[in-house]
Design a protein around this motif. Sequence first.
Motif, PDB file in Angstrom:
ATOM      1  N   LEU A  92      -0.551  -7.313   9.811  1.00 37.92           N
ATOM      2  CA  LEU A  92      -1.332  -8.204   8.945  1.00 37.92           C
ATOM      3  C   LEU A  92      -0.564  -8.602   7.688  1.00 37.92           C
ATOM      4  O   LEU A  92      -1.115  -9.285   6.822  1.00 37.92           O
ATOM      5  N   GLY A  93       0.687  -8.139   7.586  1.00 40.27           N
ATOM      6  CA  GLY A  93       1.513  -8.511   6.446  1.00 40.27           C
ATOM      7  C   GLY A  93       1.469  -7.543   5.291  1.00 40.27           C
ATOM      8  O   GLY A  93       1.976  -7.839   4.206  1.00 40.27           O
ATOM      9  N   ILE A  94       0.870  -6.375   5.496  1.00 36.72           N
ATOM     10  CA  ILE A  94       0.786  -5.361   4.438  1.00 36.72           C
ATOM     11  C   ILE A  94       1.996  -4.439   4.542  1.00 36.72           C
ATOM     12  O   ILE A  94       2.283  -3.886   5.606  1.00 36.72           O
ATOM     13  N   THR A  95       2.725  -4.270   3.446  1.00 35.37           N
ATOM     14  CA  THR A  95       3.824  -3.301   3.407  1.00 35.37           C
ATOM     15  C   THR A  95       3.256  -1.930   3.087  1.00 35.37           C
ATOM     16  O   THR A  95       2.609  -1.750   2.046  1.00 35.37           O
ATOM     17  N   VAL A  96       3.478  -0.976   3.973  1.00 33.43           N
ATOM     18  CA  VAL A  96       2.966   0.383   3.777  1.00 33.43           C
ATOM     19  C   VAL A  96       4.130   1.303   3.413  1.00 33.43           C
ATOM     20  O   VAL A  96       5.086   1.439   4.189  1.00 33.43           O
ATOM     21  N   VAL A  97       4.056   1.895   2.223  1.00 35.11           N
ATOM     22  CA  VAL A  97       5.069   2.852   1.775  1.00 35.11           C
ATOM     23  C   VAL A  97       4.530   4.254   2.031  1.00 35.11           C
ATOM     24  O   VAL A  97       3.467   4.625   1.520  1.00 35.11           O
ATOM     25  N   HIS A  98       5.258   4.991   2.834  1.00 37.80           N
ATOM     26  CA  HIS A  98       4.841   6.332   3.242  1.00 37.80           C
ATOM     27  C   HIS A  98       5.559   7.345   2.359  1.00 37.80           C
ATOM     28  O   HIS A  98       6.800   7.362   2.295  1.00 37.80           O
ATOM     29  N   ILE A  99       4.788   8.171   1.636  1.00 34.89           N
ATOM     30  CA  ILE A  99       5.372   9.149   0.712  1.00 34.89           C
ATOM     31  C   ILE A  99       4.785  10.518   1.006  1.00 34.89           C
ATOM     32  O   ILE A  99       3.576  10.667   1.170  1.00 34.89           O
ATOM     33  N   ALA A 126       0.844  -1.199   0.000  1.00 32.43           N
ATOM     34  CA  ALA A 126       0.000   0.000   0.000  1.00 32.43           C
ATOM     35  C   ALA A 126       0.874   1.242   0.000  1.00 32.43           C
ATOM     36  O   ALA A 126       1.957   1.259   0.594  1.00 32.43           O
ATOM     37  N   VAL A 127       0.405   2.296  -0.661  1.00 31.45           N
ATOM     38  CA  VAL A 127       1.054   3.609  -0.623  1.00 31.45           C
ATOM     39  C   VAL A 127       0.101   4.582   0.049  1.00 31.45           C
ATOM     40  O   VAL A 127      -1.087   4.639  -0.282  1.00 31.45           O
ATOM     41  N   GLU A 128       0.635   5.347   0.982  1.00 27.68           N
ATOM     42  CA  GLU A 128      -0.164   6.370   1.648  1.00 27.68           C
ATOM     43  C   GLU A 128       0.544   7.705   1.536  1.00 27.68           C
ATOM     44  O   GLU A 128       1.722   7.840   1.889  1.00 27.68           O
ATOM     45  N   LEU A 129      -0.184   8.691   1.010  1.00 24.02           N
ATOM     46  CA  LEU A 129       0.336  10.052   0.935  1.00 24.02           C
ATOM     47  C   LEU A 129       0.153  10.732   2.286  1.00 24.02           C
ATOM     48  O   LEU A 129      -0.940  10.715   2.849  1.00 24.02           O
ATOM     49  N   ASP A 130       1.218  11.329   2.772  1.00 19.68           N
ATOM     50  CA  ASP A 130       1.144  12.058   4.036  1.00 19.68           C
ATOM     51  C   ASP A 130       0.905  13.526   3.731  1.00 19.68           C
ATOM     52  O   ASP A 130       1.834  14.287   3.471  1.00 19.68           O
ATOM     53  N   THR A 131      -0.366  13.918   3.719  1.00 13.98           N
ATOM     54  CA  THR A 131      -0.719  15.313   3.473  1.00 13.98           C
ATOM     55  C   THR A 131      -1.303  15.950   4.727  1.00 13.98           C
ATOM     56  O   THR A 131      -2.069  16.911   4.652  1.00 13.98           O
ATOM     57  N   ARG A 132      -0.926  15.410   5.882  1.00 12.89           N
ATOM     58  CA  ARG A 132      -1.420  15.981   7.130  1.00 12.89           C
ATOM     59  C   ARG A 132      -0.909  17.405   7.301  1.00 12.89           C
ATOM     60  O   ARG A 132       0.220  17.713   6.955  1.00 12.89           O
ATOM     61  N   TYR A 151      -2.225   7.858  12.776  1.00 15.68           N
ATOM     62  CA  TYR A 151      -1.584   7.355  11.563  1.00 15.68           C
ATOM     63  C   TYR A 151      -0.649   6.192  11.881  1.00 15.68           C
ATOM     64  O   TYR A 151      -0.657   5.169  11.190  1.00 15.68           O
ATOM     65  N   ALA A 152       0.156   6.330  12.929  1.00 20.49           N
ATOM     66  CA  ALA A 152       1.107   5.277  13.289  1.00 20.49           C
ATOM     67  C   ALA A 152       0.385   3.989  13.675  1.00 20.49           C
ATOM     68  O   ALA A 152       0.827   2.888  13.324  1.00 20.49           O
ATOM     69  N   ARG A 153      -0.717   4.098  14.416  1.00 21.30           N
ATOM     70  CA  ARG A 153      -1.482   2.905  14.799  1.00 21.30           C
ATOM     71  C   ARG A 153      -2.021   2.180  13.568  1.00 21.30           C
ATOM     72  O   ARG A 153      -1.966   0.949  13.484  1.00 21.30           O
ATOM     73  N   LYS A 154      -2.536   2.944  12.608  1.00 25.42           N
ATOM     74  CA  LYS A 154      -3.055   2.323  11.387  1.00 25.42           C
ATOM     75  C   LYS A 154      -1.947   1.606  10.634  1.00 25.42           C
ATOM     76  O   LYS A 154      -2.114   0.458  10.193  1.00 25.42           O
ATOM     77  N   ARG A 155      -0.800   2.265  10.515  1.00 28.03           N
ATOM     78  CA  ARG A 155       0.309   1.654   9.776  1.00 28.03           C
ATOM     79  C   ARG A 155       0.797   0.388  10.479  1.00 28.03           C
ATOM     80  O   ARG A 155       1.037  -0.643   9.825  1.00 28.03           O
ATOM     81  N   GLU A 156       0.941   0.450  11.791  1.00 28.42           N
ATOM     82  CA  GLU A 156       1.404  -0.740  12.531  1.00 28.42           C
ATOM     83  C   GLU A 156       0.415  -1.888  12.418  1.00 28.42           C
ATOM     84  O   GLU A 156       0.816  -3.061  12.285  1.00 28.42           O
ATOM     85  N   HIS A 157      -0.886  -1.585  12.455  1.00 28.00           N
ATOM     86  CA  HIS A 157      -1.904  -2.623  12.335  1.00 28.00           C
ATOM     87  C   HIS A 157      -1.809  -3.307  10.971  1.00 28.00           C
ATOM     88  O   HIS A 157      -1.832  -4.544  10.868  1.00 28.00           O
ATOM     89  N   LEU A 158      -1.683  -2.504   9.908  1.00 26.16           N
ATOM     90  CA  LEU A 158      -1.580  -3.075   8.566  1.00 26.16           C
ATOM     91  C   LEU A 158      -0.321  -3.920   8.425  1.00 26.16           C
ATOM     92  O   LEU A 158      -0.350  -5.014   7.825  1.00 26.16           O
ATOM     93  N   GLU A 159       0.770  -3.454   8.994  1.00 21.55           N
ATOM     94  CA  GLU A 159       2.021  -4.208   8.860  1.00 21.55           C
ATOM     95  C   GLU A 159       1.972  -5.516   9.656  1.00 21.55           C
ATOM     96  O   GLU A 159       2.576  -6.518   9.245  1.00 21.55           O
TER      97      GLU A 159
END
Length: 339
Positions: A295-302, A266-272, A285-293
């Motif tokens: 579950l085996g989801i790689t989150v790319v933060h851009i 997954a790619v997530e744009l950080d426009t906060r 945001y960090a909780r969401k990313r940790e939860h996805l990871e």
Amino acid sequence: MNNTPLSPLPLSHLSDVHSRVLSTAQLRAHGVSPARITEQCRPGGPWQPLLPGVYLLHPGAATSEERLHGALLYAGRPVIPAQGDRPETPRFGEAMVTGLAALALHGFSSAPALLSLDRIDILVPRTRRLRSTGCARIVRAHSLPRPEEITGLPVAPVPRALADAVAELTDADAVRRVLTEAVRGGHCEPGAVVTELNRARLLSRTHVVDAVDSLLAEGRSLAEDRLYEMVRLHGLPDPVWNVDLRLPGGPHLGGVDAYWPEQSVAVELDTRAPRHDEDALWSEYARKREHLERLGITVVHITPKKLRESLEQQATVVRTALMAAADRDPAAYLVVLPR
């Protein structure tokens, strides 16, 4: 004490605006006495006062360039050259142009022309004892940003110049125009602008908050366009765009801007926007990313800035994550829904 005067520096050595606008101290270094300054500035004389301690060495109206130099000479502490030096450009200490004048120098089409400005904003340290006068309006800061040099002048970076301009603007449309141009024109990222507006305590003004909301929407739209461009230009496989992720029959895990289901990337744009609740937003945001990871989801933060400045590098990061999927354990099965 040695009271022998220094050898005067010839005015003829200077060129362009540096020979047309000089301070009292600079004139003295060139051998011009106070009596001669007074004589030259008599009614109908060849010189005229521009600001306290700053003189225009010709009759007639000052040009926009001369007003800028004069305001900086008044607010700064210009370094007088040592005997034997012949500097072509005056140095203005810690003073720098800010506000609408700075935006004009940065090339903003939404900023008024320099000559139409009644006052030129000059940013100085808070400890300086100066008052606004004539064409110079003094703006004080606890800490000064690093200036950028434009046409040989020290100019505040765009985010700071915007904050100082917005502080004086009461027209909502004018505020929206300068903030929008900052992002559309690629001058800076929305987050940097909001940081400066927040620091200047301007986010309590309704017309500024409305303009910031438009700014953030504009910034996100541009970032999404760059993300689409990254996938297309660099030959990445097509993802599903702007989706929500859920566990089957379970809770909502959050939205992502791009998702490759087969690779679980997954790619997530950080426009906060940096605001008073920044810590809470980051924790969410960090909780969401940790939860996805988990579950085996790689989150790319851009960030939008990375997309603007290093598109190819960000494409390589995403491609690497996609290629590494084959070496990872299978991720949890997720339901993908449009958002």
